[in-house]
Design a protein around this motif. Structure first.
Motif, PDB file in Angstrom:
ATOM      1  N   HIS A 118      28.201  11.035  29.949  1.00 53.50           N
ATOM      2  CA  HIS A 118      27.892  12.064  30.940  1.00 53.50           C
ATOM      3  C   HIS A 118      28.990  13.116  30.835  1.00 53.50           C
ATOM      4  O   HIS A 118      30.151  12.834  31.129  1.00 53.50           O
ATOM      5  N   GLY A 135      22.311  10.563  26.892  1.00 56.65           N
ATOM      6  CA  GLY A 135      23.362  11.116  27.739  1.00 56.65           C
ATOM      7  C   GLY A 135      22.893  12.289  28.563  1.00 56.65           C
ATOM      8  O   GLY A 135      21.807  12.852  28.368  1.00 56.65           O
ATOM      9  N   ILE A 136      23.739  12.636  29.525  1.00 53.77           N
ATOM     10  CA  ILE A 136      23.516  13.765  30.423  1.00 53.77           C
ATOM     11  C   ILE A 136      24.598  14.794  30.132  1.00 53.77           C
ATOM     12  O   ILE A 136      25.789  14.476  30.104  1.00 53.77           O
ATOM     13  N   LYS A 175      30.102  16.911  32.089  1.00 50.35           N
ATOM     14  CA  LYS A 175      29.821  17.907  33.118  1.00 50.35           C
ATOM     15  C   LYS A 175      30.930  18.953  33.136  1.00 50.35           C
ATOM     16  O   LYS A 175      32.102  18.625  33.001  1.00 50.35           O
ATOM     17  N   TYR A 197      32.394   9.146  31.069  1.00 47.19           N
ATOM     18  CA  TYR A 197      32.199  10.292  31.954  1.00 47.19           C
ATOM     19  C   TYR A 197      33.327  11.277  31.705  1.00 47.19           C
ATOM     20  O   TYR A 197      34.503  10.899  31.711  1.00 47.19           O
TER      21      TYR A 197
END
Length: 140
Positions: free
Chosen positions: A61, A82-83, A63, A39
């Motif tokens: 992930h 994945g995001i 962001k 992350y």
């Protein structure tokens, strides 16, 4: 977890990430290579001579990312998923995002602009790759 308050050498940042990590509020001037489910948030990558971010064979992930002044913005390869949420990619020499090798990312709220090469694409998808792309803005 790495933060701006820690004294971290760029050599340490450039090493491959082999275990689950969180990285927050980090700015660096080199490629970030991700090889494990991780992350990452609030990352700025500036002036990488290659890709700003390379994701290979994992499900991260990411962001609130900014990738500026790199050769390529992001390369997602080797069956990666994945995001990827709220990614800003600009002033890139070649291509914004390249998706390869049966990868299948989920990309949401991505802004790609100011591709400097007339030959580069905002998003290139090849070698049996797919993906979901929502609310992405592409402009120069």
């Amino acid at each position: 977890m790495f933060t701006n308050n820690e004294n971290i050498s760029f050599n340490k940042l450039n090493k491959y990430i082999h275990e689950k990590n969180e990285m927050e509020e980090l700015k660096h001037r080199s490629c970030l290579t991700i090889l494990a489910d991780s992350y990452f948030t609030n990352i700025v990558v500036i002036d990488s001579c290659g890709a700003g971010v390379v994701v290979s064979g994992c499900n991260p992930h990411l962001k609130d990312f900014c990738i500026f002044k790199c050769s390529e913005g992001m390369i997602i390869k080797n069956n990666s998923t994945g995001i990827y949420d709220n990614i800003e990619i600009s002033s890139i020499k070649n291509s914004g995002i390249i998706v390869l090798d049966s990868s299948n990312p989920n990309i949401t709220r991505c802004n790609i602009h100011d591709i400097l090469s007339g030959n580069g694409e905002a998003i290139g998808i090849t070698n049996n790759a797919t993906g979901t792309y929502r609310t992405c803005e592409i402009f120069n």
